[in-house]
Design a protein around this motif. Structure first.
Motif, mmCIF file in Angstrom:
data_model
loop_
_atom_site.group_PDB
_atom_site.id
_atom_site.type_symbol
_atom_site.label_atom_id
_atom_site.label_comp_id
_atom_site.label_asym_id
_atom_site.label_seq_id
_atom_site.Cartn_x
_atom_site.Cartn_y
_atom_site.Cartn_z
ATOM 1 N N GLY A 98 -40.709 -8.905 -20.904
ATOM 2 C CA GLY A 98 -40.222 -8.748 -22.268
ATOM 3 C C GLY A 98 -39.267 -7.580 -22.416
ATOM 4 N N ILE A 99 -38.592 -7.572 -23.571
ATOM 5 C CA ILE A 99 -37.674 -6.487 -23.916
ATOM 6 C C ILE A 99 -37.926 -6.135 -25.376
ATOM 7 C CG2 ILE A 99 -35.280 -5.687 -23.897
ATOM 8 C CD1 ILE A 99 -34.524 -8.210 -22.326
ATOM 9 N N ALA A 100 -38.262 -4.894 -25.631
ATOM 10 C CA ALA A 100 -38.545 -4.460 -27.000
ATOM 11 C C ALA A 100 -37.292 -4.499 -27.877
ATOM 12 C CB ALA A 100 -39.152 -3.057 -26.997
ATOM 13 N N THR A 116 -19.044 -13.073 -19.375
ATOM 14 C CA THR A 116 -19.526 -14.446 -19.555
ATOM 15 C C THR A 116 -20.986 -14.553 -19.115
ATOM 16 O OG1 THR A 116 -18.886 -15.230 -17.360
ATOM 17 C CG2 THR A 116 -17.198 -15.322 -19.096
ATOM 18 N N GLY A 117 -21.592 -15.642 -19.509
ATOM 19 C CA GLY A 117 -22.987 -15.899 -19.127
ATOM 20 C C GLY A 117 -23.989 -15.418 -20.159
ATOM 21 N N GLY A 118 -23.520 -14.713 -21.199
ATOM 22 C CA GLY A 118 -24.425 -14.252 -22.255
ATOM 23 C C GLY A 118 -25.557 -13.366 -21.787
ATOM 24 N N PRO A 119 -25.292 -12.339 -20.954
ATOM 25 C CA PRO A 119 -26.389 -11.544 -20.414
ATOM 26 C C PRO A 119 -27.179 -10.782 -21.485
ATOM 27 C CG PRO A 119 -24.308 -10.434 -20.000
ATOM 28 C CD PRO A 119 -23.980 -11.797 -20.555
ATOM 29 N N VAL A 120 -28.494 -10.847 -21.358
ATOM 30 C CA VAL A 120 -29.419 -10.175 -22.270
ATOM 31 C C VAL A 120 -30.094 -9.049 -21.500
ATOM 32 C CG1 VAL A 120 -31.536 -10.458 -23.631
ATOM 33 C CG2 VAL A 120 -29.783 -12.265 -23.614
ATOM 34 N N MET A 121 -30.131 -7.864 -22.109
ATOM 35 C CA MET A 121 -30.673 -6.688 -21.427
ATOM 36 C C MET A 121 -31.070 -5.638 -22.458
ATOM 37 S SD MET A 121 -26.964 -5.431 -19.950
ATOM 38 C CE MET A 121 -26.536 -7.095 -19.523
ATOM 39 N N ALA A 160 -35.045 -12.685 -17.241
ATOM 40 C CA ALA A 160 -35.815 -13.845 -16.774
ATOM 41 C C ALA A 160 -37.213 -13.350 -16.431
ATOM 42 C CB ALA A 160 -35.166 -14.478 -15.544
ATOM 43 N N CYS A 161 -38.223 -13.967 -16.999
ATOM 44 C CA CYS A 161 -39.602 -13.571 -16.733
ATOM 45 C C CYS A 161 -40.020 -14.131 -15.373
ATOM 46 C CB CYS A 161 -40.521 -14.087 -17.834
ATOM 47 S SG CYS A 161 -42.225 -13.522 -17.637
ATOM 48 N N LEU A 209 -37.751 -7.324 -17.244
ATOM 49 C CA LEU A 209 -37.848 -6.203 -18.178
ATOM 50 C C LEU A 209 -36.527 -5.955 -18.907
ATOM 51 C CD1 LEU A 209 -39.768 -3.812 -15.755
ATOM 52 C CD2 LEU A 209 -40.744 -5.280 -17.549
ATOM 53 N N GLY A 210 -35.533 -6.786 -18.638
ATOM 54 C CA GLY A 210 -34.220 -6.606 -19.254
ATOM 55 C C GLY A 210 -33.432 -5.472 -18.641
ATOM 56 N N ARG A 211 -33.743 -5.132 -17.406
ATOM 57 C CA ARG A 211 -33.099 -3.997 -16.750
ATOM 58 C C ARG A 211 -32.203 -4.403 -15.584
ATOM 59 N NH1 ARG A 211 -38.493 -0.299 -16.433
ATOM 60 N NH2 ARG A 211 -38.738 -0.005 -18.676
ATOM 61 N N ALA A 212 -31.798 -5.673 -15.539
ATOM 62 C CA ALA A 212 -30.971 -6.138 -14.422
ATOM 63 C C ALA A 212 -29.971 -7.186 -14.891
ATOM 64 C CB ALA A 212 -31.856 -6.712 -13.319
ATOM 65 N N VAL A 213 -28.847 -7.219 -14.182
ATOM 66 C CA VAL A 213 -27.821 -8.233 -14.422
ATOM 67 C C VAL A 213 -27.224 -8.609 -13.073
ATOM 68 C CG1 VAL A 213 -26.021 -6.502 -14.906
ATOM 69 C CG2 VAL A 213 -25.766 -8.843 -15.779
#
Length: 196
Positions: A52-54, A68-73, A110-111, A127-131
């Motif tokens: 998860g990501i707070a 591109t790719g819509g990265p979430v972090m 990605a979980c 954890l939303g800490r990588a791309v």
């Protein structure tokens, strides 16, 4: 009754203007408190286990470069991505006589465990800490990819080398076959740096 009133007050204060993830109302960026970042603030990502990501954000542009790719972090990763885009990837492109206009991403939140295994250590993606970055696009219309052009251009290799600093972990084709088609970039508290 007083307890519920206090909880409601805390919740309202938490919805105030102190969220440094918000985008600048004028469209000039300001995401995560960094004017180079553009994108959107997302609702918290709550997933199974430790995933998860707070405070997630989705990145669409960094200092004029399309992402591109819509990265979430998370914001820490987004700021590292901005630092690397400007001082690493764009600089490597300039050194190669080109102007960077696009960074193509293939994975972000990605979980999952590392390498997608069924057990073991959790991935920083969870954890939303990588791309993961797979390719660059340029003003001249050209494109280079990690899979196809890693050995044929110094731009990608220089950009990967410059990622070590803004990011704690940088993995690419020189590390293992699992990274033959992308650069894995992450921020972690586990160790100082691991760049291959």
């Amino acid at each position: 009754m007083r307890v519920w009133a206090a909880i409601a007050l805390v919740a309202l204060v938490g919805c105030g203007g102190n969220d440094d993830r918000r985008a600048d109302a004028g469209g000039g960026g300001g995401l995560c408190g960094d004017t180079r970042l553009q994108g959107e603030v997302l609702l918290p990502v709550v997933d199974r286990g430790a995933c998860g990501i707070a405070d997630p954000v989705r990145i669409t542009r960094i200092d004029g470069v399309e992402i591109t790719g819509g990265p979430v972090m998370d914001c820490r990763t987004a700021r590292a991505f901005a630092d690397w885009t400007v001082e690493g990837a764009a600089r490597a492109a300039r050194n190669g006589g080109r102007q960077l206009t696009r960074i193509e991403t293939v994975a972000s939140y990605a979980c999952r465990n590392r390498y997608g295994r069924s057990s073991g250590r959790i991935s920083n993606h969870a954890l939303g800490r990588a791309v993961d970055v797979s390719a660059f696009g340029f003003a001249d219309g050209g494109r280079i990819s990690v899979l196809r052009d890693w050995l044929g251009t110094t731009i990608l290799q220089e950009a990967a080398g410059r990622a070590c600093g803004p990011f704690n972990t940088v993995l690419g084709p020189n590390y293992n076959a699992a990274h033959a088609d992308h650069l894995h970039l992450d921020v972690t508290d586990e160790y100082r740096t691991f760049c291959r």
